[in-house]
Design a protein around this motif. Structure first.
Motif, PDB file in Angstrom:
ATOM      1  N   VAL A   1       0.853  -1.194   0.000  1.00 54.33           N
ATOM      2  CA  VAL A   1       0.000   0.000   0.000  1.00 54.33           C
ATOM      3  C   VAL A   1       0.886   1.241   0.000  1.00 54.33           C
ATOM      4  N   ILE A   2       0.680   2.097  -0.991  1.00 57.88           N
ATOM      5  CA  ILE A   2       1.466   3.327  -1.130  1.00 57.88           C
ATOM      6  C   ILE A   2       0.521   4.508  -0.979  1.00 57.88           C
ATOM      7  N   SER A   3       0.861   5.453  -0.117  1.00 58.06           N
ATOM      8  CA  SER A   3       0.070   6.678   0.054  1.00 58.06           C
ATOM      9  C   SER A   3       0.825   7.859  -0.552  1.00 58.06           C
ATOM     10  N   THR A   4       0.094   8.721  -1.253  1.00 65.13           N
ATOM     11  CA  THR A   4       0.699   9.920  -1.821  1.00 65.13           C
ATOM     12  C   THR A   4      -0.201  11.123  -1.570  1.00 65.13           C
ATOM     13  N   ARG A   5       0.389  12.210  -1.098  1.00 70.93           N
ATOM     14  CA  ARG A   5      -0.359  13.439  -0.860  1.00 70.93           C
ATOM     15  C   ARG A   5      -0.214  14.422  -2.015  1.00 70.93           C
ATOM     16  N   THR A   6       0.645  14.084  -2.979  1.00 66.39           N
ATOM     17  CA  THR A   6       0.832  14.948  -4.150  1.00 66.39           C
ATOM     18  C   THR A   6       0.213  14.357  -5.411  1.00 66.39           C
ATOM     19  N   GLY A   7      -0.213  13.098  -5.342  1.00 59.64           N
ATOM     20  CA  GLY A   7      -0.728  12.433  -6.534  1.00 59.64           C
ATOM     21  C   GLY A   7       0.365  11.790  -7.372  1.00 59.64           C
ATOM     22  N   LYS A   8       1.625  11.829  -6.872  1.00 58.80           N
ATOM     23  CA  LYS A   8       2.753  11.299  -7.632  1.00 58.80           C
ATOM     24  C   LYS A   8       3.458  10.206  -6.826  1.00 58.80           C
ATOM     25  N   CYS A   9       3.932   9.196  -7.516  1.00 60.79           N
ATOM     26  CA  CYS A   9       4.813   8.213  -6.903  1.00 60.79           C
ATOM     27  C   CYS A   9       5.645   7.536  -7.987  1.00 60.79           C
ATOM     28  N   ARG A  10       6.766   6.983  -7.578  1.00 63.28           N
ATOM     29  CA  ARG A  10       7.673   6.331  -8.517  1.00 63.28           C
ATOM     30  C   ARG A  10       8.131   5.012  -7.898  1.00 63.28           C
ATOM     31  N   ILE A  11       7.864   3.915  -8.594  1.00 61.91           N
ATOM     32  CA  ILE A  11       8.185   2.574  -8.121  1.00 61.91           C
ATOM     33  C   ILE A  11       9.268   1.994  -9.016  1.00 61.91           C
TER      34      ILE A  11
END
Length: 532
Positions: A337-347
């Motif tokens: 589970v990944i949470s993002t407060r900016t709407g961005k993530c990089r896996i």
């Protein structure tokens, strides 16, 4: 009536009636069932069920009083044959405290237990569902808690059998329960497996322990994180049950992660009250799942239903044994589970061999996004590393599925799912549309948004191994220049709103054709085009 016989000067006890069989009172017929336990039975065991008027015929050094005899738990011959022992309480007549009673038996050899509860009314017995009992079976000890559904008199029958056998359960002992007042507002979930906690066969199947170790978990917060330690790699699946929850809905409450030495489960609890969380495991090459644990969870602070996980998650969430089997290792995000407060993530992952990778992004509902959700995930492969950059169009719960295929394989295989929880309504733009010619090693530096502002000059910067010419084709055709750092770059005029801009590449100097590798569109509003 029973008998005493004298053999070689020693008096011994037997009950020819009980050893011969039973009588069906309704049909008034005798049912033969030879039981040699009641032939020359040890006096210490015979007194559990037989009390003579003359205490001397107990054949005991210390005779048992009739008052003490009346309090003895009723034990069948199977109780002694299985070498069971009463732990607590040592009384046949039990009275509930706060609406419950607890009995406990210990054993020398691995045992499985079951039970039946009957409501006693005049001369009738009414069966009571097992949902009013909690049976836990730990090493060498069984504990059974009973919560009668209403006030009155009850009979509790306990059954047992050796672990691993397919023989039916045998009746071993009974209790009488008096319930002056039932426990209020107790609604236990149905448990078809008749035990709670980690089953003793779990170690044989590879499950060694559970954290938390209690059979009853009281949850004040959510999500609840449960970890089962394993002695070897296993396949696993979880099931969550609640009286108010249908099975399809329950699947939105679980995220399971299967690793080499442990099984993780994140649980969201959307209702007050009691839940059953069941674990089923099998060997990697096994055919059938077996139930090894049933945890009882009491939820006091349920989550909002809008916060539940996406539908149709696989049993392989986050990195684990399945991702490694399909060529992915060294994940940047070890949690499913990944949470993002900016709407961005990089896996990111490293690859164990040459792989083709593709992704599917879903959220299970209609979105306000301008493009299909797959346009909000950009895949980059450079040497033995893959990077998945995700920009989300709105707040919510998303499922990102990752699939891999070795170069010579025919089909893609599922590697894992990630749950991405987006807390931002910033509304990030989609990535450009990517085509098949966008190959391994290609890298988009600028712009990363697939929607560009109209009537503006935009910097284009890309790395494309093997390219001998790169063009941007739109309202104006622009040839990008190769820099010393092997980056193709140049300024491109976007033209009017609605224009289609294509990135084209020539990979061979001998060919006149150019491959379209990527496309963009223009619109009036300027968007955030940063890579994040």
């Amino acid at each position: 009536m029973w008998n005493a016989v004298e053999m070689a000067g020693e008096w011994l006890l037997l009950d020819a009636c009980w050893g011969a069989g039973t009588v069906d009172l309704q049909k008034a017929i005798f049912l033969p069932s030879y039981d040699d336990f009641f032939f020359l039975t040890a006096p210490e065991e015979f007194i559990e069920t037989h009390w003579p008027d003359d205490p001397s015929w107990q054949l005991l050094e210390r005779p048992v009083s009739f008052k003490d005899f009346q309090q003895k738990i009723f034990k069948t011959s199977e109780f002694f044959r299985l070498s069971l022992t009463v732990t607590t309480p040592e009384a046949f007549y039990l009275t509930t405290e706060d609406g419950e009673v607890k009995v406990s038996l210990s054993y020398q050899y691995p045992m499985e237990f079951s039970y039946k509860i009957y409501k006693l009314s005049n001369d009738s017995r009414i069966f009571v569902e097992k949902t009013f009992g909690i049976l836990t079976n730990q090493e060498s000890c069984m504990t059974l808690r009973v919560f009668p559904p209403m006030d009155g008199q009850y009979e509790l029958m306990v059954f047992a059998r050796p672990t691993g056998t397919t023989a039916p359960y045998k009746w071993v002992c009974s209790y009488h329960i008096d319930c002056p007042q039932p426990k209020s507002s107790l609604a236990l979930p149905e448990n078809p497996f008749h035990f709670w906690g980690l089953h003793q066969t779990g170690k044989d199947l590879g499950v060694t322990s559970c954290n938390p170790g209690e059979d009853l978990i009281v949850s004040e917060t959510s999500p609840l994180n449960i970890i089962f330690k394993t002695s070897r790699a296993l396949m696993a699946t979880f099931q969550l049950a609640h009286q108010e929850m249908a099975e399809p809905f329950s699947k939105k409450c679980l995220v399971s992660q299967i690793e080499e030495t442990q099984l993780r489960c994140k649980v969201l609890l959307p209702f007050h009250g009691y839940y059953r969380l069941s674990l089923f495991v099998k060997k990697l090459e096994g055919e059938h799942f077996q139930n090894v644990s049933n945890m009882l969870i009491n939820c006091r602070n349920p989550v909002n239903h809008n916060e539940l996980f996406p539908l149709n998650l696989s049993t392989h969430c986050g990195p684990g044994t399945n991702t490694r089997q399909h060529g992915l290792t060294s994940p940047s995000h070890t949690s499913p589970v990944i949470s993002t407060r900016t709407g961005k993530c990089r896996i990111t992952f490293c690859t164990l061999w040459d792989l083709e990778v593709f992704t599917v992004l879903e959220n299970g509902r209609e979105t306000k996004s301008l493009c299909p959700l797959d346009r909000y995930c950009l895949l980059t492969q450079v040497e033995q590393k893959i990077c998945l950059t995700v920009h989300l169009p709105e707040a919510g719960q998303y499922k990102l599925s990752i699939f891999t295929k070795p170069q010579r394989a025919q089909e893609f295989s599922h590697a894992c799912d990630y749950v991405i929880r987006c807390h931002s309504n910033q509304g990030l733009p989609p990535f450009p549309n990517v085509y098949g010619a966008w190959r391994r090693g290609c890298l988009l530096l600028q712009p990363q948004a697939g929607l560009l502002p109209a009537e503006s000059w935009e910097n284009f910067r890309v790395k494309i191994p093997g390219a001998c010419k790169v063009l941007v084709i739109g309202p104006v055709k622009t040839e990008l220049q190769l820099t010393k750092s092997t980056v193709w770059e140049g300024k491109v005029f976007t033209g009017t709103a609605g224009s289609l801009i294509k990135l084209a590449v020539k990979f061979s100097s001998n060919s006149a054709e150019m491959d379209i590798v990527m496309s963009f569109k223009t619109q009036k509003t300027r968007l955030d085009t940063s890579s994040g």
